[in-house]
Design a protein around this motif. Structure first.
Motif, PDB file in Angstrom:
ATOM      1  N   ALA A   1       0.830  -1.205   0.000  1.00 43.97           N
ATOM      2  CA  ALA A   1       0.000   0.000   0.000  1.00 43.97           C
ATOM      3  C   ALA A   1       0.866   1.258   0.000  1.00 43.97           C
ATOM      4  N   PHE A   2       1.918   1.267   0.803  1.00 42.41           N
ATOM      5  CA  PHE A   2       2.801   2.435   0.832  1.00 42.41           C
ATOM      6  C   PHE A   2       3.461   2.623  -0.527  1.00 42.41           C
ATOM      7  N   CYS A   3       3.924   1.532  -1.126  1.00 39.76           N
ATOM      8  CA  CYS A   3       4.582   1.621  -2.432  1.00 39.76           C
ATOM      9  C   CYS A   3       3.623   2.176  -3.475  1.00 39.76           C
ATOM     10  N   ARG A   4       2.377   1.723  -3.432  1.00 37.13           N
ATOM     11  CA  ARG A   4       1.382   2.182  -4.398  1.00 37.13           C
ATOM     12  C   ARG A   4       1.073   3.669  -4.218  1.00 37.13           C
ATOM     13  N   VAL A   5       0.895   4.097  -2.975  1.00 40.48           N
ATOM     14  CA  VAL A   5       0.602   5.497  -2.703  1.00 40.48           C
ATOM     15  C   VAL A   5       1.784   6.382  -3.101  1.00 40.48           C
ATOM     16  N   ALA A   6       2.993   5.922  -2.822  1.00 37.47           N
ATOM     17  CA  ALA A   6       4.184   6.689  -3.194  1.00 37.47           C
ATOM     18  C   ALA A   6       4.259   6.866  -4.708  1.00 37.47           C
ATOM     19  N   ASP A   7       3.971   5.815  -5.445  1.00 41.35           N
ATOM     20  CA  ASP A   7       3.970   5.877  -6.908  1.00 41.35           C
ATOM     21  C   ASP A   7       2.940   6.892  -7.401  1.00 41.35           C
ATOM     22  N   ASP A   8       1.734   6.821  -6.846  1.00 42.42           N
ATOM     23  CA  ASP A   8       0.673   7.750  -7.259  1.00 42.42           C
ATOM     24  C   ASP A   8       1.032   9.197  -6.901  1.00 42.42           C
ATOM     25  N   LEU A   9       1.677   9.376  -5.760  1.00 39.58           N
ATOM     26  CA  LEU A   9       2.047  10.725  -5.326  1.00 39.58           C
ATOM     27  C   LEU A   9       2.982  11.381  -6.340  1.00 39.58           C
ATOM     28  N   VAL A  10       3.935  10.611  -6.849  1.00 32.64           N
ATOM     29  CA  VAL A  10       4.882  11.147  -7.837  1.00 32.64           C
ATOM     30  C   VAL A  10       4.189  11.369  -9.176  1.00 32.64           C
ATOM     31  N   ASP A  11       3.382  10.387  -9.609  1.00 32.53           N
ATOM     32  CA  ASP A  11       2.715  10.489 -10.908  1.00 32.53           C
ATOM     33  C   ASP A  11       1.740  11.663 -10.972  1.00 32.53           C
ATOM     34  N   GLU A  12       1.070  11.943  -9.858  1.00 35.06           N
ATOM     35  CA  GLU A  12       0.011  12.952  -9.857  1.00 35.06           C
ATOM     36  C   GLU A  12       0.466  14.311  -9.344  1.00 35.06           C
ATOM     37  N   ALA A  13       1.774  14.484  -9.142  1.00 35.77           N
ATOM     38  CA  ALA A  13       2.295  15.750  -8.627  1.00 35.77           C
ATOM     39  C   ALA A  13       2.055  16.889  -9.621  1.00 35.77           C
ATOM     40  N   GLN A  14       1.698  18.031  -9.092  1.00 36.74           N
ATOM     41  CA  GLN A  14       1.477  19.224  -9.911  1.00 36.74           C
ATOM     42  C   GLN A  14       2.774  20.029 -10.015  1.00 36.74           C
ATOM     43  N   PRO A  15       2.903  20.861 -11.064  1.00 38.39           N
ATOM     44  CA  PRO A  15       4.096  21.708 -11.201  1.00 38.39           C
ATOM     45  C   PRO A  15       4.344  22.524  -9.931  1.00 38.39           C
ATOM     46  N   GLY A  16       5.596  22.540  -9.512  1.00 37.32           N
ATOM     47  CA  GLY A  16       5.945  23.279  -8.306  1.00 37.32           C
ATOM     48  C   GLY A  16       5.955  22.444  -7.051  1.00 37.32           C
ATOM     49  N   GLN A  17       5.331  21.258  -7.105  1.00 40.68           N
ATOM     50  CA  GLN A  17       5.327  20.372  -5.943  1.00 40.68           C
ATOM     51  C   GLN A  17       6.634  19.563  -5.895  1.00 40.68           C
ATOM     52  N   ALA A  18       6.972  19.065  -4.733  1.00 40.20           N
ATOM     53  CA  ALA A  18       8.205  18.282  -4.554  1.00 40.20           C
ATOM     54  C   ALA A  18       7.859  16.958  -3.890  1.00 40.20           C
ATOM     55  N   PRO A  19       7.207  16.033  -4.623  1.00 42.40           N
ATOM     56  CA  PRO A  19       6.749  14.787  -4.009  1.00 42.40           C
ATOM     57  C   PRO A  19       7.878  13.909  -3.488  1.00 42.40           C
ATOM     58  N   LEU A  20       9.044  13.979  -4.132  1.00 44.27           N
ATOM     59  CA  LEU A  20      10.158  13.138  -3.687  1.00 44.27           C
ATOM     60  C   LEU A  20      10.682  13.595  -2.331  1.00 44.27           C
ATOM     61  N   ASP A  21      10.742  14.911  -2.142  1.00 43.28           N
ATOM     62  CA  ASP A  21      11.147  15.431  -0.827  1.00 43.28           C
ATOM     63  C   ASP A  21      10.125  15.032   0.231  1.00 43.28           C
ATOM     64  N   VAL A  22       8.848  15.084  -0.140  1.00 40.01           N
ATOM     65  CA  VAL A  22       7.782  14.690   0.785  1.00 40.01           C
ATOM     66  C   VAL A  22       7.935  13.225   1.171  1.00 40.01           C
ATOM     67  N   LEU A  23       8.210  12.376   0.180  1.00 43.89           N
ATOM     68  CA  LEU A  23       8.363  10.940   0.452  1.00 43.89           C
ATOM     69  C   LEU A  23       9.550  10.664   1.362  1.00 43.89           C
TER      70      LEU A  23
END
Length: 354
Positions: free
Chosen positions: A47-69
């Protein structure tokens, strides 16, 4: 033994289960064959792996999903997970199994490659990517099941890579719609396909079919190489992993039946066929044997399997939980320990009622 004791953790797990039912049907189908002691941990991990993948795929311009992860992982490994159900559940897994963080760091590195639009020229480059986004998951599943030895981890990573190659072969059209190509570019050029030109108007061509078929052949090679590793897993885990392998491999088989067109359509394995494969895995798992001469591991996964880093520390950790014995002896030792604990529990009940 892994347990979600607090009520909040039970709620978190149920949320993860719901997530898997809706978003990862192949994994959820295979997870039903896992023993209860592993099933909860595996669902929380996936579940964590899936959510992490979606977080990166759905990130909007200006967001930093990798830093969040990375911040979320820091909190998980510090024992202070953030208020996300998947983080709370994964934190329990990390604490119970002392899950090495470099597995999850590798996964996030793969997501970073996606975010940067990294290109993959050779099959070895694709192996490197697949090792991170899928081989890492294979390593984590293997770790929580029990075997932490290098050879078994290598086979688990290779199975993850094989599954990812199947995903790439199946999702050529879907990836192109996002401006991505994961097929080896050298193979495409050899087949008469110019990657950047094709991306502007993605459609099925003879050259694309040639490359998809070639990638499925490489996936099949790795499925075969990885299968003996299933025999090194605890007996009550083998059928689930074999089922996952068989169902994913069937995607490639069905794709061939569909004419290797993974641009216009997305190949799926029917529910009926999945049930047949689940039943087959249940009966075949007992007949798998380890390889007499282990094959050379795929180069891309060696850093995950601890061959070149911190192997001694890993062995010391494993030694704290198991005597220094061969895998069949370890499994027998665990079963003996569980049987003794069960006997003690029954004796305790008898004393209470005497």
């Amino acid at each position: 033994m892994f347990q979600f004791k607090p009520a909040s953790n039970t709620a978190n797990l149920e949320a993860c289960v719901a997530m898997m039912k809706g978003g990862s049907k192949t994994f959820f189908a295979a997870s039903r064959l896992l023993p209860p002691r592993i099933r909860k941990a595996s669902i929380a991990l996936y579940a964590f792996c899936r959510v992490a993948d979606d977080l990166v795929d759905e990130a909007q311009p200006g967001q930093a999903p990798l830093d969040v992860l990375r911040e979320r992982l820091d909190a998980i490994y510090a024992g202070t997970p953030q208020d996300h159900v998947e983080d709370q559940a994964l934190s329990v897994v990390v604490q119970q199994y002392e899950l090495p963080r470099h597995f999850l760091d590798a996964l996030i590195e793969g997501f970073a490659w996606d975010a940067k639009g990294r290109t993959y020229n050779s099959i070895e480059d694709v192996h490197d990517y697949a090792a991170r986004v899928a081989g890492s998951v294979g390593a984590m599943m293997c770790w929580i099941m029990g075997p932490q030895n290098t050879e078994t981890l290598e086979r688990a990573c290779e199975l993850g890579v094989a599954m990812q190659l199947t995903n790439i072969a199946r999702d050529v059209g879907a990836d192109a719609a996002l401006g991505r190509i994961y097929l080896p570019r050298r193979w495409l050029i050899e087949a008469g396909v110019q990657p950047e030109v094709w991306l502007k108007n993605p459609k099925i061509t003879a050259g694309i079919k040639i490359v998809v078929a070639r990638l499925l052949e490489e996936a099949d090679r790795l499925y075969k190489q990885a299968q003996p590793g299933i025999a090194a897993l605890p007996p009550d885990c083998r059928s689930a992993i074999l089922a996952a392998s068989m169902i994913y491999r069937e995607i490639g088989v069905q794709l061939k039946r569909d004419g290797l067109d993974s641009v216009s359509t997305r190949t799926v394995v029917s529910t009926t066929r999945k049930l047949v494969l689940l039943a087959s895995a249940w009966t075949q798992a007992a007949w798998i044997r380890t390889a007499e001469t282990p094959p050379l591991p795929l180069q891309a996964i060696q850093f995950l399997a601890l061959r070149n880093q911190d192997t001694q520390a890993s062995a010391q950790w494993a030694g704290a939980y198991f005597p220094n014995r061969a895998m069949p002896q370890r499994v027998a030792w665990v079963f003996d320990l569980l049987e003794r604990r069960e006997n003690e529990r029954l004796q305790g009940r008898q004393r209470l009622h005497s």
